[in-house]
Design an enzyme around this catalytic site. Structure first.
Site, short mmCIF file in Angstrom:
data_model
loop_
_atom_site.label_atom_id
_atom_site.label_comp_id
_atom_site.label_asym_id
_atom_site.label_seq_id
_atom_site.Cartn_x
_atom_site.Cartn_y
_atom_site.Cartn_z
N CYS A 233 0.82 -1.22 0.00
CA CYS A 233 0.00 0.00 0.00
C CYS A 233 0.85 1.27 0.00
O CYS A 233 0.63 2.17 -0.81
CB CYS A 233 -0.98 -0.02 1.18
N HIS B 281 -2.59 1.33 6.98
CA HIS B 281 -2.94 1.26 5.55
C HIS B 281 -3.06 2.67 4.99
O HIS B 281 -3.46 3.60 5.71
CB HIS B 281 -4.26 0.50 5.36
N HIS C 162 -5.73 1.95 -4.39
CA HIS C 162 -4.84 1.37 -3.37
C HIS C 162 -4.46 -0.06 -3.72
O HIS C 162 -5.05 -0.69 -4.59
CB HIS C 162 -5.48 1.44 -1.98
#
Length: 363
Positions: A277, A325, A337
């Site tokens: 990520c 994240h 993402h």
């Protein structure tokens, strides 16, 4: 017992054993007892009843926890990797300084040796004695300035020699300290790597135990949960307040991220063929000419925070309380993402995960 009854009993035992395996620790499946039909034949095996949605919900929750823990460990791995790179670069720079310092020290020693030999040839006499014993005092007076300059040069040489020796000691001490830090970061990387592999392996094992239809239902449950979260987020009216257009660099970052669609998530990866990520977001902004921290936690700590109502495409949305994240806001309530292992770079709703906050790389 007749042949038909024995066959039916063996089939039932087989199913019970299979469901017992599926109900082992780490899963959340029920083990329903099959009810044989009176019309069953000796060759017919009853199909196990699929787990109800509430049990698959437990599986989904368990997978979410495992992949979240893997994401936390991935951030720790990435942070240790960044520190390892910096320490290695620092050690390389110190090694170069030590080499250059040793060469300089050797030159200074040679110069000092030459000066000592010249003084020896003059008998090692101080300037006053040389004046008194000279056959030509005027000539000595004329050269007195040269002698004085020579003494000053010698003193400067000895001072530089001392400083160079001290510098070398300092460089060596610094290098030793950097090696110790490097070893600490290497151990941190190894520990994080072990945690990542353990969490992902457990998640994959849990998913592998599912039947194909159960996997489909699980995927639908995940999609439904994401849609529900996104709807609730949109229902707050947040989009009605977002009017800011992307900056030039923001558009470039979004274009880079968009070009990565379909590439797999791989922990610790920062392209070009796979990403995690924060690897995706950091590389997108690097491509736009604005380097940012490598990890989602450092992106949260170091980049300027902006209100959700003020966010614009290219801004980064940080998720979960531990900032484990990160995604790039693409506009219209959507993000780009790299979700987790087993998934690819994709578009999702910005509100599908708990939002910690928003940061702007080009503030």
């Amino acid at each position: 017992m007749g042949t038909g009854k024995r066959g039916l009993l063996m089939a039932a035992v087989t199913v019970v054993c299979a469901m017992t395996v599926l109900a082992a620790p780490g899963t959340a499946f029920a083990a329903p007892t099959p009810t044989p039909s009176g019309s069953a034949t000796p060759d017919a095996s009853p199909s196990p009843t699929p787990p109800p949605n509430k049990d698959l919900e437990k599986v989904r929750a368990r997978l979410d926890r495992l992949y979240h823990d893997a994401a936390v460990a991935t951030d720790a791995y990435n942070a240790a990797e960044e520190k390892t790179k910096k320490q290695s670069a620092r050690i390389a720079a110190l090694t170069k300084k030590i080499t250059e310092g040793q060469e300089k020290l050797e030159r200074l020693r040679n110069q000092a040796g030459a000066s000592a030999r010249a003084q020896y040839r003059n008998g090692g006499l101080p300037p006053t004695a040389q004046f008194l014993l000279s056959d030509d005092p005027q000539r000595f007076v004329d050269g007195a300035g040269t002698v004085l300059n020579g003494q000053r040069a010698t003193n400067k040489l000895l001072g530089e020699l001392t400083r160079t020796q001290q510098d070398l000691r300092d460089y060596a001490d610094d290098a030793s300290a950097q090696w110790k830090k490097l070893e600490v970061h290497r151990k941190a990387k190894a520990a994080a790597k072990k945690r990542i592999k353990r969490q992902i392996s457990e998640a994959e094992l849990l998913e592998d135990r599912l039947e194909e239809k159960e996997k489909e239902r699980l995927a639908q449950l995940e999609a439904d949960a994401a849609d529900k979260a996104q709807t609730e987020w949109l229902d707050t009216g947040v989009l009605s307040d977002i009017r800011t257009k992307a900056s030039k660099q923001g558009r470039e970052a979004v274009e880079f991220a968009t070009a990565q669609f379909g590439k797999p998530y791989v922990w610790g990866a920062e392209g070009p063929d796979s990403f995690d990520c924060s690897g995706l977001t950091s590389q997108a902004w690097a491509d736009a000419g604005r380097p940012i921290p490598r990890t989602s936690q450092e992106q949260w700590k170091q980049l300027e925070h902006v209100d959700i109502e003020d966010m614009r495409p290219g801004d980064l949305i940080i998720y979960f309380d531990d900032a484990s994240h990160v995604a790039m806001y693409a506009g219209d309530g959507r993000i780009i993402h790299a979700p987790r292992p087993g998934r690819t770079v994709t578009v999702a709703g910005a509100g599908t995960m708990p939002i910690l906050g928003v940061v702007r790389p080009d503030a």
